[in-house]
Each structure stands twice: as structure tokens, then as C-alpha cells.
Design an enzyme around this catalytic site. Structure first.
Site, PDB file in Angstrom:
ATOM      1  N   GLY A  92      94.982 -28.490 -33.725  1.00  0.00           N
ATOM      2  CA  GLY A  92      94.176 -29.286 -32.820  1.00  0.00           C
ATOM      3  C   GLY A  92      93.219 -30.182 -33.589  1.00  0.00           C
ATOM      4  CB  CYS A  93      91.530 -33.315 -32.639  1.00  0.00           C
ATOM      5  SG  CYS A  93      91.009 -32.881 -30.968  1.00  0.00           S
ATOM      6  CE1 TYR A  94      85.472 -31.865 -30.646  1.00  0.00           C
ATOM      7  CE2 TYR A  94      86.992 -31.156 -28.951  1.00  0.00           C
ATOM      8  CZ  TYR A  94      85.902 -31.903 -29.332  1.00  0.00           C
ATOM      9  OH  TYR A  94      85.243 -32.669 -28.416  1.00  0.00           O
TER      10      TYR A  94
ATOM     11  CB  THR B  63      92.122 -30.859 -37.967  1.00  0.00           C
ATOM     12  OG1 THR B  63      93.404 -30.467 -37.474  1.00  0.00           O
ATOM     13  CG2 THR B  63      92.293 -31.592 -39.289  1.00  0.00           C
ATOM     14  CB  ALA B  64      86.977 -31.892 -37.738  1.00  0.00           C
TER      15      ALA B  64
END
Lengths: 349, 349, 349, 349
Positions: free
Chosen positions: D152-154, D156-157
Site C-alpha cells: 500500500g501507499c501509506y 511503503t512510506a
């Protein structure tokens, strides 16, 4: 690397310069060998532009013609108005290919330059040598040239939206109005209250009404295409966004033509040119549809009630309106395919 | 409270309705006695608009003419096109003062309405009764009227920018072009891809080119002021911001007039009207300078090269272009000072 | 007019000053009698802020204590840090009521001030006199005071989100983390690359990590409420918008409490205070829901998985975080209702 | 062309799908042979995405496993949650390489999936086969795999900002808080009031507080790296911008470590990985510095006052948080250099 063309960029710390870096780093035939800044020489370019960390680790060079001649084959000037006036001739005389992105060599008349730019004009002999690099219109002249004056951002959007008609004789040349809107990056990285975030966010305004220095540039090219002098109304506005120019252009037709005929005229004029896209009837381009790319998209509508034609032309001002067209011109100068290193898709959303 | 005028708002859950709430809550002579929504009746209005928590704790009423007559003296219709067509006559016949913010009663010709709105027009008898509430131009007619058709947002900005000249006989009526730009709130709260954040942020586009339904509204008023039919070019664009309209207007003068003369004409025309501000020579208004307020600010530039006049007119589309002008019209209807409850400063920045 | 309190504003050309003008123009008991700017004295204030055209036509006065004493009863200092240090004591000694919006008199310890602000602290005797005007917490001290130190924008949002718990003894004081986000207007009108439009639009960043000067201000107040020293983690971020602060606050509970109990604690603590609104379970405030207003909206969620409480607190940084709270403090000082002139609805959308 | 890997994209009309198109069009080893959409099959993809005019003229295919098997070697699923649950196993069984960008195969526990996603989980046998493609952490597992579950995007960060420490044993695993902020494109192209322009422009808010479905994904990976279960606090916010995620992460250290030691730990952990860039002391990344690129930039600050470490991690949610990492995983699967087709510079400004 040794077989690549070596490029130097003067004004690397401005938005035009840093976009040239982005584009040239993707170019298969070019190596950036010198990034130059008079104000920050000696510092790594990534200090001021952290997005370049680990991508371009070079330090900024000072402006030094001998050094540039030694390090580069082609030099881009992405400098404020008035810098290239002196510098470009020296670089040209040193045997470098020169692409000037500033406005200093665009106007053939020194008098007109001085009236609109409020600067001393460049030496007329060099102005004469500079080929105006509106790639889709004057590409044949660009091929093999050594000194290019890259068009302004507003003129690129406006002229690509008008060139087929200006050359056609179909329109009343006295009727031309271009109502242009630009993102804020066009104002550059220099600080000013006009582009202070809290002032321009959630705001829309007109500026330099009837005074913008791109007016005579557009008129000069329209006049050349039409074969007679053109005087037009040109208005510039600031949009609360970073990139993009949209020019809404109004012209009266001299005689009855159908919208289909006009659209066909445009498609024929730009046939084979990869970066101009003509929209179908009833479709109008948005600036976001060319964002980050070298495209110029054009739509049009002929109003049967007024007989007036409305043309919508959009570009990314930093790419097609500056760095991208400069690279396109380099491609043409070098005899490469004009899309080399530029064939990437707009970033959406 | 008993001495206050009682107001009902139909369409309270749209942006126009909720702005009426904000403005009427500040009005010393008015009490909001019914907020009405056909879609959300029964729910507290603050459920959908949490900024109203503890400020307006009312539940939404359904649309019920009898109930409105019982609860209110004046009713505002802030409804989508086509709703007031049926509803406004009933409210009027019930003896209520009616202020319709939609487009349903603006066009005197049912045929023209149908051609541009693609809806069945309202009953002509009621269209005849409706006074077009462009306050600075037709304020005298508004005084004492019982049924107001509130102007559209684009027409308000454009007509206030043109009215003095249209009435003066100084301009070529065939030459009028208005290039208008609006913030996104003009599209309302209804969901659509056009105003989906990721699509319109960092984007600028033209829409409904030569098709916008506000065109005949502007033409009708210009024609009335000029005393002859007017056909004009009108283009609408979407700006990535929430509030604000800027209309850039181009006209050719029929005879030579100085810019000073024209500015004087405007100042004289709007003398004593608190909400129109004419900028000095070389100054042009920005939408942010009227943000959140009922002002319309106007600047102009006459280009000696072309003889063409450029006029810049700005408003907050939700205030002067909708709810604010509706309150201003209420003030005029009631014989109150037209600035009552509206004399607040734009919010800057 | 003669019965109104006369107000002078030093630093009228900053965002805090110009917002004070907007608010005081709506205040029924106050007249602005002097707008003061050291940098632009002599020019009409509307030259730099055209939204004030025809609203406030005054010229800017220079900073002159005698003149202020003559013209005003109360003086607001909306100046950069370090100006009030010298000026506020003189104004106070001249018998004026003083409301300082800068940070110069907030920290009781000169040593702490110097460590975080890198300026020489103000005279300790005057720091002692200054009442910290967090209206909902120390309103009783504000009543009747003559010298107010107005809280910072971040501290206002963060402290109102924490005060009930800090005073309750329910939380682990070592666990406090506030992750705060602010719109760009908080950086003021001074030009800097950080808030240059093309740099901060479509961007989000943290700044001054573990170094922000508002940290000791929050700690000082929490310590006072808790009765013991507090050290906390405080992070500030910049949001691409003009107005608004949201502080996301994390605390560990010392003992088991239900979310309902905590919400009840907040509602009880702020009972009767018009500008703090506690959201219901599962609802969290957005900055836009207080935009342009003096409200502070608070939501919360207790995570049963971690036992940690998350609090969301929002304000408009220019209103409740600066000018609005200053007016609220003036109201308290004067014995007026604290909402006088401030009872307007947030502007939405 | 015949030697290129053939790629199909299911969900081509979502933002993740259209970004995959942009990236794969730049990839030297891949040809897009089928763009697939269940909702718009039969229409040219450029109809809904005019920026693709003359770039990708293909019509959208329907979802048809046999057809995909015929036309493609690898298939990307850029579909809403719940679609890949059924579809990915069929594609896998048909012998295709599968890269699922949705959340359907990320959580190893079906029970946890159902609790957070409110969907029926996928077949456990296939969940087992799916390799979690956090490229810089599990890249060795990705090499040679045939079925990738893209992070997911969150996560990953957040995970790239925590992985070195989670694996080190240096931190108190109970202390982890991630306060994450995302641009609006993360919500996709589906219409909703939350991301209606006029609602989210000039607004900042928290959503799904303590409820976001990415929470267990982050916890699962942290637990795997740490060798014990992790429960953490994770908060998501919406920023008025299109692209970008910034995660501000707070952890307490178990024992004293210097900031330099920690930075060295990170540099060592990510050594040789082209897309993670660790900032120097006192420098923090902004989302714009990775805009349009596959980079994850990380900065950190250890506060000696609290002993707490603050980590700032940024990505472009559409690239590194979705399509870019998917291409990076494809590169690893195929044994290509992981930066193939991804070595482009962030777009700035």
C-alpha cells in the site's frame, strides 16, 4: 559517454534550467557536462534542489566562456532577460552551438525590444543570426542552425494556435485577441509578492494588461506568416497552479469557412509533427492533459451566431514553453528525430 | 426577534443556500426560520455542514408551500435549474416575497430559455412579473418588488463590467467578447469528474465553449441597455480555486474616447453604490480582493495601438454572484439600506 | 463614534494586522483610529491591500508612542518577534491597554526565550505583568488586565486540544506528542523561498523539526495546568493552503478511561465558552469547518488496541490563532461578552 | 517488439492503472498489449484520459482471463479492493505473472483482512503464494517470484522509514506512532464528497482515525522484521494536493544511540538501493522532491530533550506507493536491474 553531445546549462538554478536538467538526463544522445550559475557557483546544485540528490551530484560552475568551450559542445542559456544579450555572442563566437531560452534575441527590431523589455537590445548582427525556434513552424530553419532563439512560453501556445490560420489568409488580421492564462512557475524562482503563496493561492488576476513583452514577439511571427504587419490584443493572467498555459484566441473570419475546414487546415499544417494534437469537434484541451510533456493540444469552436472562431491552445510552460522546445530544437539542429528524449507521456493526474 | 423579517431558504444544502445562511445570520433585520431541502429533510443541517455546529441547530424542513407561508415572509430559492419553474409561482401566489437565485426566471423569452437550458420554460406570466435583480443597474425596479430573479454569477461580473458602456452608445456592439474564469464552487456541491479534486487541481480548462447558458442572459441585458439586439462571444473557464470570477471583456470603441473619459463614465454610473469599486489607471483587480464579500471591482485599459478597450471585472461568485446579491436585493425590496448586513470586508489573505 | 473604544494597530501591513482590521471593522464597540507601519508610513494602507479600497482609506502612521497615546485607548502589536520587546513596555507605561500578538512576552523565562527565539528577552518586570491570553483557559486572568500576551497559533490549537486532560491528571505527561500542520499564511507576508508559490504548491513538508519556538510555550502552559514540568515532542508541517491549523495530538492514559468519559471532561471544561466545539464520537473536524472564524473544533478517538488517545484540534491560524483571539481578549479585558464582534459563521466552502 | 515482455493492465482507467501506462510506455523491455477495464470496455482509453491521445490509441478490453493469457505475459491488477480476491488466482493459475496493486493479498491472516477491509478474504493458499513486494526490504523474495502483492501507499512510506530500526532491536516497539498525510489522488478517481474540489481545497483533515486498513499491513511487516508482534498508532490525513505522502514517525529508543549512529544504520540498510535517499543531519524531505518519481526520501531528528526519534519519510503515492514499485517489482521478478525504466528525475517544480 564520449560519443554523447556535451551540454552546458547557464542559469541552472532557475526553473527553466532545472527542467533542462530533467529532460537532458533522459536524453539518450546528450550528457550534461556543466551546470552553471553566476549566483551559486561552487555549491552542489542539489543543495538548492534536493530532488536532484544522488541524481546530479555536480557542483555549479561559474560563467566562464573558456571553460564552457572546453567542457561543452552546446550551451543553453536559461537566464533572465538581459544576460544573454552580452553572453550569447561570445559563446557563439567561441564556436559553441547556442540555444537561448531568454527573450534577448527574439525580436528582430532593437527598437521594439527596447520599448517592451526596457533593456538595451543585443547586437543586431547576432540578432540576425539567431533562428527563432518555433519548432513546428520554422523547423526547417532550425535544422543545421547554430544559434537558436527559443520562443517565449505565451508565444508558443498562442502562435501554435494561430499559425495555420495566420498563413492561410482566411482571417481578419485586425481582429486577433489572445486571452492567455499561465501557471505561476512562469514567473520564475525569484521572490516577489505577486507569487507569494498566500497572495496567489485561491486568487486569479490579470497583469501587465496591454504591456506584456511577449506581445511584439507574437505579432512579429504572425506578421511574417501573414505577409503583412499584425497588431493584436494580448492579455496575460496568473492561475493558482504551478505549470500550464492556456491561450483562448478569438479571430473573425474574412469569409465563410466551416469549422471542419478549419480543423482540417490545422491537421494538415501539423501533419507528421509529433507534439501538436488537434482535438475533435466539441473537445477542448485542459492544461493538465499536457502537464510535464512537450505537447501542445488545440481545440476550436466556430460560433455560427457571431461568425467568430474561438481557439483553445494549451502547453506546459516549462516544457513546450521553454526547456522541452529547446531540446526539440537541439534535436532538429543535430539532425536527430525531433522527439528524441522527449517522447514521454504527460503526468496525469 | 419578533420584529425581524422571517426568511426561508429552499435548497439550503447547496453552496448558494449555505452562503445565504452565513449572510442572513449576520443580518440585523432578518431571522432564518426555515432551512429547506428536498433531499435531506429531517436531518439537522449541521450533519452535512459541520461548520454550522452550535450555530444553526435547525433540522431541514421538506418543501411544503403551506409550511413556508406559515413560517416565513420571504423565501429564497437556491435550487438547481428547473425547480423554481414550478415552485416559485406557487410561493408567489401564496403571498410570499420570492427571490429566485436559479436561472429559471431570468430569460424573458421561453424559446431562448429552452434552447440554452434544455428545460421547459416557466409560465410566461410569472416570468413577466420577475424583476431581474442586477442591483446596481435595475435597483429602482427592485425597490418594492415582490418577485426577484437574481442574476447569474458570470452575468453579474460581466454586466457590471459592461453596463456603463452598453448604455453609453460608445462601443461597437458587435465587437463584445467576454472571456470569463470561475472558481470551482460555481459548479455546486453535486459530484462530477470535472470538479473531482485530482482532476481540476493544477489544471485550467475551457468548458461549454459557445454553449454556456449565461450567454443569452448577458445579451438580453446588454440589449436592453443599448436599445438594440446584442450578440456576443462568451467563454467560460474553470480555475483551480474555490471562489471568484474574473471576466476579461474586450470591446471596440465606435469613436475616440480617452481611458480617463471611460473611467469617469464608470465612476459616474456607479456613484453612490457601495459595492462597485473602480480601480485607478494601471490597476487591475484580483479575485482575492473581493473574496467573501459583496464587492465587484473593475479595472480597465485602453490600448492606443488597437483602439480596443480591455475591462477586468471581479466578484466572489458565491456572494455578489449569488447569495450576497440576493440579500442586497432583499434590502432594496424592503426599503432598507442596500448594504445592510453586507458591509463586511473581504477576507484577505 | 465618540463612545467607541479607540484602537491602534502596529504592524498593520502584516497578515495578523490586516486581519485585525477586518475584525475590528465588524466590532460594534471599537473604532480603528490608527493603522501603523514602520516600513510604509505615509502611504494609504489600501495601496498595499487593495481589498481595503473604499473601506479603510487611512494612511499608515509611523510608530510614535505619543501619537498612539493621543489617538488610541488600546494598541495591538502585530509585529515580528523582537519588536514588542522594546515597544510594548513603553506603550504600557504610556497608559495604553496593550495586546501583543508576537511571541515576545509569552515565555516567563528569559533564558528559555533566548534559547528558542535567538533574541534578547524582554524586561522581566514586563514579562511578569503580561497575562497569557488563552481565552478559554485563562480568561479569568484576562478580565481587567491591561497587558495581554496573545498565544501563538500552534499553541492555541494544541493547548485547547490538551488543556482539559493536562489539568485532569489522567495522562502520562511524558507521552505527549503533537503533530501540527499549518497553512502558509502562518509564515507571514515576508518573502521567502519556503512559501514561494511554485515551491509550496502541491507540496507538503516538515520544518524546524524539534526546533520550533512554540514548543516551550506549549510546555509552559501544560506544566502550569499539570502542576509539574512537561517536556513534549512537537512537530510542525506546512500545508499547501492559506489558512488553517490542525494539530494531531497523541497521549497515553495513566489509567483506564472510556472515550465517553474523556469527551465529557472536555465538554464540561469548555462549558459556556462559545468558541470551542467538541465533536461527537467518530467525528473529526476539518480546518475548513472553522475557516475565517474564531472557533476551535476538537475531535478525539481512544484506540482500545494501544490505549492511546488521539485528539484532533483545528483553528483558523489568522483568527483564533492571532487576530480573533486578540479581539476575544479585548472583549474580556473590557468586560464585554467575549463573542462581541466575533459571532460570525465560518466561510464555507 | 517481439522480444519485449507483454503486459496487461486490469483497472486501466483508475489512477494506478493510468500511471502504470505512463511508466510502462517508458520501459525499454515491456510492451503494453492490453488495457483492461470492466466498466468501459470497447471505448478507446484516450476517451476518458485525453492526455493519452495519439500516445496510446488502444481500446479497452473486457476482463477475460483467456484473452489476457493470449495477449500478455504479465498482468497488473490496479483494481479496487475485492476484485483481485477472485481474479488474481485465476490469472496465476493460467500461468501469468501477477502483480496485484490492491490490498487483497497483503495480509496473511484472513481474519485480520476481514476485520479491517470488511470484505471476504482471498483463498489462503493464494495469499500464501503472494510475495509482499516492498522492494528494498523483501527484494530477494521478489526475485524469481510469479505473484506479487504490491504494498500500500501509506505502508511503503511508513515501512521504509521504519524498517532499519524495526530490524535493529533498538526501539521500544510499543512506542511507534506514524502520523501520515496523503495527497488526494490516493482516494482514486471514484467520485465522493470528501475529494470534491470545493470541499478539500484549502482544507486539511484527518480521516478513518484508528480505523485505516493499512494499519495491520504496517504492523504485520514490522512484526516480521522485529520478530515479535507489533501494535502501533497510525493516523491518516488528507492534504489539498494531488500527489505525495509524508509520514512523520515517532519512536522511543530502548537505549541511548546517537542520531549519527541511526543515520548510519539507515544508510547501511539501504546501501546499493537506488530509490531510497537518506537526508543529511538537519535536512528533511518534502513530498515535491520525489514528485512523479520512484524515490523514497528519509530524514530524521533525535530530540535530546525527550530521547524520542522523529523520522520523516516521503514518496509519490502513485509511483513508489503504487505503479512505480509495481514496475520495480517486475524488474526484480525478471532479473533486470531494478531501476530499469524508472531512472527518471522527479518533476520540479
Amino acid at each position: 559517454m564520449s560519443t554523447k553531445l556535451r551540454a552546458a546549462i547557464i542559469g541552472s538554478t532557475g526553473y527553466g534550467g532545472v527542467e533542462l536538467i530533467r529532460l537532458l538526463l533522459m536524453h539518450p544522445n546528450v550528457a550534461i557536462t556543466s551546470v552553471i550559475s553566476s549566483s551559486s557557483a561552487g555549491a552542489p546544485i542539489a543543495d538548492g534542489y534536493p530532488h536532484l540528490n544522488q541524481i546530479l551530484t555536480d557542483k555549479l560552475d561559474a560563467v566562464d566562456v573558456d571553460l564552457i568551450r572546453e567542457k561543452a559542445d552546446v550551451v543553453f542559456l536559461a537566464t533572465p532577460h538581459g544576460v544573454a544579450t552580452e553572453l550569447a555572442p561570445k559563446l557563439y563566437d567561441a564556436g559553441l552551438k547556442v540555444i537561448d531560452i531568454s527573450g534577448d534575441f527574439r525580436l528582430k527590431s532593437g527598437e521594439v525590444y527596447e520599448a517592451w523589455y526596457k533593456h538595451k537590445p543585443a547586437d543586431a548582427a547576432y540578432v540576425e543570426k539567431a533562428v527563432y525556434g518555433l519548432a513546428e513552424v520554422f523547423g526547417e530553419e532550425v535544422k543545421g542552425a547554430s544559434f537558436i532563439s527559443n520562443p517565449g512560453c505565451y508565444p508558443t501556445a498562442t502562435l501554435l494556435g494561430l499559425a495555420p490560420l495566420a498563413a492561410s489568409g482566411w482571417i481578419d488580421l485586425k481582429s486577433i485577441i489572445a486571452d492567455a492564462k499561465s501557471g505561476v512557475s512562469g514567473a520564475g524562482r525569484g521572490l516577489s509578492l505577486l507569487v507569494h503563496y498566500a497572495e496567489i493561492n485561491e486568487n486569479f488576476l490579470a497583469y501587465k494588461v496591454n504591456k506584456h513583452q511577449h506581445t511584439p514577439e507574437i505579432e512579429q511571427v504572425l506578421g511574417r506568416l501573414a505577409g503583412e504587419d499584425v497588431v493584436m490584443t494580448f492579455t496575460t493572467h496568473l492561475v493558482p497552479m504551478t505549470r500550464g498555459i492556456l491561450s483562448t484566441i478569438y479571430v473573425n473570419l474574412k469569409e465563410t469557412r466551416s469549422e471542419d475546414d478549419i480543423r482540417e487546415l490545422y491537421r494538415s499544417y501539423y501533419e507528421g509533427r509529433p507534439f501538436v494534437r488537434i482535438r475533435d469537434k466539441g473537445k477542448y484541451p485542459a492544461t493538465k492533459e499536457v502537464w510535464g510533456s512537450n505537447y501542445c493540444d488545440i481545440g476550436m469552436s466556430l460560433d455560427p451566431r457571431t461568425g467568430r472562431l474561438t481557439i483553445i491552445s494549451v502547453i506546459d510552460n516549462v516544457v513546450k514553453g521553454a526547456a522541452g522546445q529547446a531540446v526539440q530544437n537541439l534535436n532538429l539542429m543535430m539532425g536527430w528525430d525531433e522527439a528524441t528524449g522527449l517522447a514521454f507521456t504527460p503526468v496525469y493526474p
